[in-house]
Design a protein around this motif. Structure first.
Motif, mmCIF file in Angstrom:
data_model
loop_
_atom_site.group_PDB
_atom_site.id
_atom_site.type_symbol
_atom_site.label_atom_id
_atom_site.label_comp_id
_atom_site.label_asym_id
_atom_site.label_seq_id
_atom_site.Cartn_x
_atom_site.Cartn_y
_atom_site.Cartn_z
ATOM 1 N N ASN A 1 -65.962 -12.305 -92.174
ATOM 2 C CA ASN A 1 -67.095 -12.934 -91.516
ATOM 3 C C ASN A 1 -66.660 -14.104 -90.628
ATOM 4 O OD1 ASN A 1 -69.781 -12.754 -91.024
ATOM 5 N ND2 ASN A 1 -70.384 -14.139 -92.678
ATOM 6 N N ARG A 2 -65.453 -13.997 -90.130
ATOM 7 C CA ARG A 2 -64.889 -15.017 -89.255
ATOM 8 C C ARG A 2 -64.123 -14.313 -88.157
ATOM 9 N NH1 ARG A 2 -63.446 -20.162 -89.283
ATOM 10 N NH2 ARG A 2 -63.850 -21.363 -91.170
ATOM 11 N N SER A 3 -64.430 -14.630 -86.918
ATOM 12 C CA SER A 3 -63.752 -13.935 -85.823
ATOM 13 C C SER A 3 -62.534 -14.690 -85.311
ATOM 14 C CB SER A 3 -64.725 -13.725 -84.672
ATOM 15 O OG SER A 3 -65.108 -14.982 -84.153
ATOM 16 N N ASN A 4 -62.436 -15.948 -85.683
ATOM 17 C CA ASN A 4 -61.375 -16.793 -85.140
ATOM 18 C C ASN A 4 -61.439 -16.876 -83.628
ATOM 19 O OD1 ASN A 4 -59.729 -17.840 -87.400
ATOM 20 N ND2 ASN A 4 -59.623 -15.658 -87.870
ATOM 21 N N ILE A 5 -62.641 -16.882 -83.142
ATOM 22 C CA ILE A 5 -62.847 -17.014 -81.704
ATOM 23 C C ILE A 5 -63.827 -18.158 -81.455
ATOM 24 C CG2 ILE A 5 -63.927 -15.928 -79.699
ATOM 25 C CD1 ILE A 5 -62.711 -13.321 -80.535
ATOM 26 N N ILE A 6 -63.491 -18.942 -80.465
ATOM 27 C CA ILE A 6 -64.386 -20.014 -80.032
ATOM 28 C C ILE A 6 -64.917 -19.637 -78.656
ATOM 29 C CG2 ILE A 6 -64.466 -22.399 -79.219
ATOM 30 C CD1 ILE A 6 -62.327 -23.063 -81.291
ATOM 31 N N ALA A 7 -66.200 -19.706 -78.487
ATOM 32 C CA ALA A 7 -66.777 -19.392 -77.179
ATOM 33 C C ALA A 7 -66.821 -20.654 -76.327
ATOM 34 C CB ALA A 7 -68.175 -18.835 -77.354
ATOM 35 N N LEU A 8 -66.456 -20.498 -75.085
ATOM 36 C CA LEU A 8 -66.500 -21.622 -74.153
ATOM 37 C C LEU A 8 -67.426 -21.264 -73.002
ATOM 38 C CD1 LEU A 8 -65.323 -24.362 -73.094
ATOM 39 C CD2 LEU A 8 -63.635 -22.979 -71.881
ATOM 40 N N MET A 9 -68.487 -22.003 -72.856
ATOM 41 C CA MET A 9 -69.426 -21.722 -71.773
ATOM 42 C C MET A 9 -69.140 -22.631 -70.599
ATOM 43 S SD MET A 9 -73.281 -20.935 -73.059
ATOM 44 C CE MET A 9 -74.230 -20.458 -71.617
ATOM 45 N N VAL A 10 -68.696 -22.068 -69.518
ATOM 46 C CA VAL A 10 -68.438 -22.884 -68.331
ATOM 47 C C VAL A 10 -69.588 -22.700 -67.354
ATOM 48 C CG1 VAL A 10 -65.964 -22.594 -68.600
ATOM 49 C CG2 VAL A 10 -67.221 -21.084 -67.077
ATOM 50 N N PRO A 11 -69.826 -23.698 -66.537
ATOM 51 C CA PRO A 11 -70.910 -23.575 -65.571
ATOM 52 C C PRO A 11 -70.553 -22.518 -64.542
ATOM 53 C CG PRO A 11 -69.641 -25.569 -65.176
ATOM 54 C CD PRO A 11 -69.140 -24.978 -66.451
ATOM 55 N N LEU A 12 -71.574 -21.896 -64.040
ATOM 56 C CA LEU A 12 -71.351 -20.832 -63.073
ATOM 57 C C LEU A 12 -70.992 -21.394 -61.715
ATOM 58 C CD1 LEU A 12 -71.394 -17.844 -62.735
ATOM 59 C CD2 LEU A 12 -73.796 -17.985 -62.141
ATOM 60 N N ARG A 13 -71.664 -22.459 -61.353
ATOM 61 C CA ARG A 13 -71.416 -22.992 -60.016
ATOM 62 C C ARG A 13 -69.988 -23.502 -59.894
ATOM 63 N NH1 ARG A 13 -73.547 -26.894 -62.643
ATOM 64 N NH2 ARG A 13 -75.626 -26.469 -63.411
ATOM 65 N N THR A 14 -69.502 -23.371 -58.713
ATOM 66 C CA THR A 14 -68.153 -23.841 -58.468
ATOM 67 C C THR A 14 -68.225 -24.884 -57.370
ATOM 68 O OG1 THR A 14 -67.891 -21.992 -56.970
ATOM 69 C CG2 THR A 14 -66.990 -21.737 -59.168
ATOM 70 N N ASP A 15 -69.312 -25.664 -57.395
ATOM 71 C CA ASP A 15 -69.499 -26.609 -56.301
ATOM 72 C C ASP A 15 -69.052 -28.005 -56.692
ATOM 73 O OD1 ASP A 15 -71.378 -27.177 -58.161
ATOM 74 O OD2 ASP A 15 -73.029 -27.456 -56.760
ATOM 75 N N MET A 16 -68.518 -28.137 -57.879
ATOM 76 C CA MET A 16 -68.339 -29.497 -58.366
ATOM 77 C C MET A 16 -67.183 -29.574 -59.341
ATOM 78 S SD MET A 16 -71.352 -31.550 -60.224
ATOM 79 C CE MET A 16 -70.943 -31.003 -61.861
ATOM 80 N N TYR A 17 -66.255 -30.463 -59.064
ATOM 81 C CA TYR A 17 -65.214 -30.760 -60.026
ATOM 82 C C TYR A 17 -64.543 -29.522 -60.583
ATOM 83 C CZ TYR A 17 -66.304 -35.656 -60.142
ATOM 84 O OH TYR A 17 -66.454 -36.956 -59.800
#
Lengths: 337, 337
Positions: A57-73
């Motif tokens: 019951n453990r995937s050993n995966i961490i999800a990382l949500m990055v912003p879609l826009r690429t207009d900044m930083y």
DNA sequence: CGACGGAGTCGAAGCGCTTCGACAAAGTAT
DNA sequence: ATACTTTGTCGAAGCGCTTCGACTCCGTCG
């Protein structure tokens, strides 16, 4: 594909023993351990991720949500993402890359399916619609960025308030009295991304305390937008001698235009930037700046998350103290003309 | 957590039926399908990823290996990564983010554990050590970038040879005879990243055909390095009127220095860049450039990979045709002084 | 009109792993 | 010497899903 059972057979032990060798959850005698490890080597065994996830019951995966826009930083985002990925690996986790596109649905999908054990959200808005979901699940998460209400959440961010204050203090110390802030694009403020507003708050309140005059102008990146903004600044406050810039893509235009107008940096005008060190050192004038500690943020986020996954660690807000590096773009305010 | 079995019970059918509704692998009557879908909705069911992976031997995950270094084309990398992630989602895949840090081991780990069904590798070197592994496994993969030997591999890349040729042609058409190429940092060439060399080949061979004189100088980014490089260029070839730049972080320094030296762009000197459109349009002079189609590369890579996963599609090399956009940085060569 | 084939459904057998309880062997306290 | 703990190992029961073969209805064809 080699399976646990095959390894067990090869080593002359039972499957569970091999499992315990791998996980270390029960003691194993030296001899057995070595034999098993040997077999694993020889057969080139890799545990099957799916089976492991199902059983434990453990995937050993961490999800990382990055912003879609690429207009900044963008470079900052990338640096954070890479720091997250490498730090996660040192803790035995892999990283799943989610774009903001799916929005809250992605959170549901990932938590619902057990695809990931935890999440890191980047570019959190002040009143982010994903937050209720995070609060409502028992899946650990860490935000990079600071929403309006942090109760029940763990967050990591640069202390942008202190960053603003620090910039103002530096300029004040050098004798500047009229300061202009070249902010992020208007869209960034409208979107209620917290960091821009928090910087501004820091700038404003410290200016007030120090008796400085502060003028804030949002600005799109690029030369044309900067030209307009700059003209308006000097129009409104001709005595401006200090600038604070918080928009990567406005940095070089600003420097170029100042030069073009015959205002020397740092003799006539001082510039402090809030940007990654790389930008500060590669600009046409080496910039005095407050660095955006991308690596540190990514690393911190993962450490906090792993602590939570291990049952240690609690909700907390980690604000990284800003550091101002003095380079060639700031100097004493010119004598009043 | 809601399971398949609970959905089945709720809908009054067997578990396998629910599974078939989900996968569509067997025909299901309208009535049953609707009842099942209704139950899924009501219960908020999400299939468990681990169980699914175990049973079907498919994780529905694509691994994306990004380079660890952040010294080069970071925004491009990010854009590709995001394009990969969003495109993958439209095909029902998620993306696992691997950094180059682990090197070949990461490939072994991922293929061995069944964590991912396929991989995309970015920033492939001419003689990349991960290639033998890819050839040796039956797990589909796509490279973004072109190694020396592409046999048995599927690759996507901008046609950098044609890109070089295109730049030269453009300058030649405008009457320029002496052209300087400001290349990537020396480290990039030493690392044998293919694209830099291929661009150079294209530049050289087309120059030869057109009878132009070409001078190539690698260059670190930044003002100081650029100043040195530029001085040497004009020292060696005083009649240089055309520049081709292939290093994002050299673009602005080059423009700044030319301006500083009183060489007007495009009146005295023309500049063609190979860079993302964003850089080209945000520079202090709007740059004539060949765009690096990051999105297209990412999207293409995923499409090819999905085709392979579906049994369609074969090994092939997809070279994206370069497109040159004329902006404000190139013009007719000045009359010979 | 009986045999046949397709559509729709079910039951059961795994997929490869973790983990719990059981148990033998060996050590420790009484 | 007895009773008890500790250490090391095993067997078996799942985890939640997919998929194969089997079965039941029907409609259809010869």
């Amino acid at each position: 594909m080699v399976t646990l059972a095959e390894v067990a057979q090869h080593a002359g032990v039972s499957a569970s023993t091999v499992s315990y060798v791998l996980s270390g959850k029960r003691s194993i005698s030296m001899g057995t351990r070595q034999r098993v490890e040997q077999s694993i080597q020889e057969l080139g065994y890799h545990p099957n991720a799916g089976a492991r996830a199902l059983a434990s019951n453990r995937s050993n995966i961490i999800a990382l949500m990055v912003p879609l826009r690429t207009d900044m930083y963008v470079p900052v985002m990338m640096e954070i993402a890479i720091a997250v990925a490498t730090t996660a690996r040192t803790h035995g986790y892999d990283v799943l890359l989610l774009t903001g596109e799916e929005g809250p649905d992605a959170v549901r999908r990932v938590t619902g399916s057990g695809l990931a054990d935890a999440m890191i959200l980047m570019d959190v808005e002040l009143d982010d619609e994903r937050l209720p979901l995070l609060r409502g699940t028992d899946q650990p998460s860490v935000l990079i960025g600071l929403p309006a209400d942090t109760s029940g959440l763990t967050c990591v961010d640069l202390d942008f308030g202190a960053t603003g204050a620090l910039c103002v203090e530096h300029l004040a110390m050098l004798g500047h009295r009229d300061i202009a802030v070249i902010g992020e694009a208007p869209a960034v403020y409208e979107r209620h991304t917290g960091f821009a507003e928090r910087t501004l708050d820091g700038l404003r309140s410290r200016s007030r305390e120090l008796g400085l005059r502060l003028l804030h102008r949002p600005c799109e990146g690029g030369y044309d937008a900067m030209a307009v903004t700059l003209a308006r600044v000097f129009d409104e406050r001709p005595d401006t001698t200090g600038f604070v810039v918080q928009n990567e893509s406005a940095v070089e235009p600003l420097l170029g235009l100042l030069r073009q107008q015959g205002r020397a940096v740092p003799e006539d005008v001082s510039v402090v930037a809030v940007c990654p060190d790389q930008v500060a050192t590669q600009a046409s004038v080496r910039l005095t700046s407050v660095a955006i500690p991308a690596q540190e943020m990514g690393r911190n986020a993962v450490e906090l998350l792993v602590a939570k996954l291990d049952g240690r660690g609690t909700d907390e807000v980690v604000l990284i103290a800003p550091e101002l590096t003095t380079r060639a773009s700031t100097g004493p305010a010119p004598a009043k003309s």
